[in-house]
Enzyme design. Structure first.
Site, mmCIF file in Angstrom:
data_model
loop_
_atom_site.group_PDB
_atom_site.id
_atom_site.type_symbol
_atom_site.label_atom_id
_atom_site.label_comp_id
_atom_site.label_asym_id
_atom_site.label_seq_id
_atom_site.Cartn_x
_atom_site.Cartn_y
_atom_site.Cartn_z
ATOM 1 N N CYS A 199 26.230 53.964 33.262
ATOM 2 C CA CYS A 199 26.615 52.932 34.088
ATOM 3 C C CYS A 199 25.113 51.550 34.509
ATOM 4 O O CYS A 199 24.049 51.897 33.587
ATOM 5 C CB CYS A 199 26.976 53.371 35.958
ATOM 6 S SG CYS A 199 28.282 52.069 35.871
ATOM 7 N N LYS A 220 22.758 55.102 50.822
ATOM 8 C CA LYS A 220 24.071 55.947 50.341
ATOM 9 C C LYS A 220 24.814 57.571 50.453
ATOM 10 O O LYS A 220 25.106 58.427 50.108
ATOM 11 C CB LYS A 220 23.280 55.940 48.939
ATOM 12 C CG LYS A 220 23.149 54.914 47.643
ATOM 13 C CD LYS A 220 23.728 53.812 47.995
ATOM 14 C CE LYS A 220 23.456 52.607 46.765
ATOM 15 N NZ LYS A 220 22.498 53.221 45.859
ATOM 16 N N ASN A 245 29.168 59.384 41.973
ATOM 17 C CA ASN A 245 28.557 58.926 40.943
ATOM 18 C C ASN A 245 29.982 58.032 39.555
ATOM 19 O O ASN A 245 30.573 58.906 39.625
ATOM 20 C CB ASN A 245 27.339 58.488 40.340
ATOM 21 C CG ASN A 245 26.379 57.338 38.927
ATOM 22 O OD1 ASN A 245 25.995 56.119 40.509
ATOM 23 N ND2 ASN A 245 26.302 56.949 38.602
ATOM 24 N N ASP A 288 26.973 55.761 44.171
ATOM 25 C CA ASP A 288 28.091 55.240 45.191
ATOM 26 C C ASP A 288 27.975 55.863 46.032
ATOM 27 O O ASP A 288 27.916 55.770 47.308
ATOM 28 C CB ASP A 288 28.740 55.002 44.586
ATOM 29 C CG ASP A 288 28.859 53.986 43.643
ATOM 30 O OD1 ASP A 288 28.118 54.766 42.189
ATOM 31 O OD2 ASP A 288 29.191 53.209 43.754
HETATM 32 O O1 RUB Z 1 28.207 53.988 39.870
HETATM 33 C C1 RUB Z 1 28.010 52.613 39.900
HETATM 34 C C2 RUB Z 1 28.010 51.398 39.786
HETATM 35 O O2 RUB Z 1 30.370 51.503 39.561
HETATM 36 P P1 RUB Z 1 31.566 50.118 39.572
HETATM 37 O O3 RUB Z 1 30.520 49.437 38.924
HETATM 38 O O4 RUB Z 1 32.283 50.889 39.819
HETATM 39 O O5 RUB Z 1 30.885 49.475 41.172
HETATM 40 C C3 RUB Z 1 26.193 52.987 40.391
HETATM 41 O O6 RUB Z 1 25.888 53.770 39.164
HETATM 42 C C4 RUB Z 1 26.427 52.999 41.894
HETATM 43 O O7 RUB Z 1 26.976 52.188 42.257
HETATM 44 C C5 RUB Z 1 24.461 52.200 42.118
HETATM 45 O O8 RUB Z 1 24.566 51.365 41.670
HETATM 46 P P2 RUB Z 1 23.370 50.469 42.261
HETATM 47 O O9 RUB Z 1 21.520 51.039 42.395
HETATM 48 O O10 RUB Z 1 23.034 49.053 42.021
HETATM 49 O O11 RUB Z 1 23.275 50.623 44.283
#
Ligand code: RUB
Length: 318
Positions: free
Chosen positions: A130, A235, A209, A199
């Site tokens: 991701c 988180k 996540n 998340d």
């Molecule tokens: O799974 C996702 C995004 O999912 P989506 O694209 O569905 O929002 C990311 O790994 C986490 O949100 C952490 O991101 P961060 O470290 O930037 O908070």
């Protein structure tokens, strides 16, 4: 009572729901900023009306996406800092709280990056899943320390957020190999670390996540490749301390299969969960701005940070 939500707040909520604004940290930042917008735009005449408007705005933002707990945590931070008996004092305290929250968010990500970078060695190849700004902060800090890294980037179906990661890493001159998700296990023999974001992190150390993280973690364990989660403390999911579970967002089937393809295949069920849960035993470390934790001990940090909290403070009676 008139509980008007500013059009600009509705617009931010729509952008989050449609994933124009995405990723847990970015969502939290945008939601907090939207509360400042609401506070500034409000022409409430009484403190009660101002609070009601802020609560309504928080509700609209909250209802956008269910999984990233950084969103309610951002709203909670602002509401817990909002104080006063007049519209002006409430407005000022809300705007100040948002500024403080956003500063903390930036600082937390930098601090987390420094800690996560210590786990990476010069010459390492890192596999990503991701697009996580917290995970990328670890890579950026390692590069700043003068380490050379390369990356194997999973495309991350269905929305291909891996492309965003690949683009960012290229900007930092990190050599990138993009692979389809199902090639991950094959490439694990060539990587030194798996690095993902979160998340939500539950009290038992489970990591929620992007869908595919749990399978990747199991494969990494089987291959003996260390896997870490980079997750700022926003988180951490306070509700999981009292037995609540984290809701997994189910998204539209159109992200997976178009109408024409669907007609051709015929009558089948299609499911599109956006996130999954990695049990703590498959994760080596959770890296936060407060240090690195074995997943099973993250609950100690959660108790310290959250203590007694109500899950949705913007729904408290005004
Ligand atoms: O799974 C996702 C995004 O999912 P989506 O694209 O569905 O929002 C990311 O790994 C986490 O949100 C952490 O991101 P961060 O470290 O930037 O908070």
């Amino acid at each position: 009572m008139d509980t008007e939500v500013a059009p600009a707040v509705e617009a931010v909520a729509a952008d989050i729901a449609e994933m124009e604004i995405r990723g847990a940290a970015t969502i939290a930042d945008a939601a907090a900023d939207a509360l400042a917008t609401q506070a500034t735009a409000s022409d409430a005449e009484t403190a009660e009306q101002f609070r009601a408007e802020m609560h309504a705005a928080a509700g609209v933002l909250y209802d956008t996406r269910p999984t990233a707990v950084s969103l309610p945590n951002a709203l909670r931070f602002v509401f817990q800092s909002m104080e006063g008996t007049t519209v002006e004092s409430l407005r000022q305290s809300a705007v100040d709280a948002v500024e403080q929250f956003r500063d903390q968010l930036d600082r937390a990500q930098d601090d987390l990056g420094e800690i996560g970078a210590n786990r990476l060695r010069d010459g390492d190849t890192v596999m990503t899943h991701c697009h996580s700004t917290d995970a990328l902060a670890c890579i950026e800090a390692a590069l700043d320390q003068g380490k050379e890294l390369s990356a194997v980037v999973k495309e991350t179906r269905p929305r291909n957020q891996g492309h965003i990661t690949a683009e960012q890493l290229r900007e930092w001159d990190v050599p990138v190999t993009l692979i389809v998700d199902s090639a991950a296990r094959r490439y694990l023999d060539e990587v030194d670390h798996v690095l993902v974001g979160a998340d939500a992190v539950a009290a038992d150390g489970s990591v929620v996540n992007k869908i595919g993280t749990s399978g990747l973690a199991v494969s990494a364990r089987e291959r003996g490749v260390p896997i870490m989660t980079a997750a700022q403390t926003i988180k951490l999911h306070p509700g999981t301390m009292t037995g609540h579970t984290v809701e997994i967002e189910m998204r539209d089937e159109a992200e997976i299969i178009g109408p024409a393809e669907r007609d051709e295949i015929g009558d089948i069920a299609v499911e599109n969960p956006a996130f999954d849960v990695t049990p703590p035993r498959y994760m080596d470390a959770i890296v936060t701005e407060r240090g690195q934790f074995p997943p099973e001990s993250i609950v100690t940090l959660m108790r310290e940070l959250f203590g007694e909290t109500s899950a949705r403070p913007w729904e408290d009676p005004v």
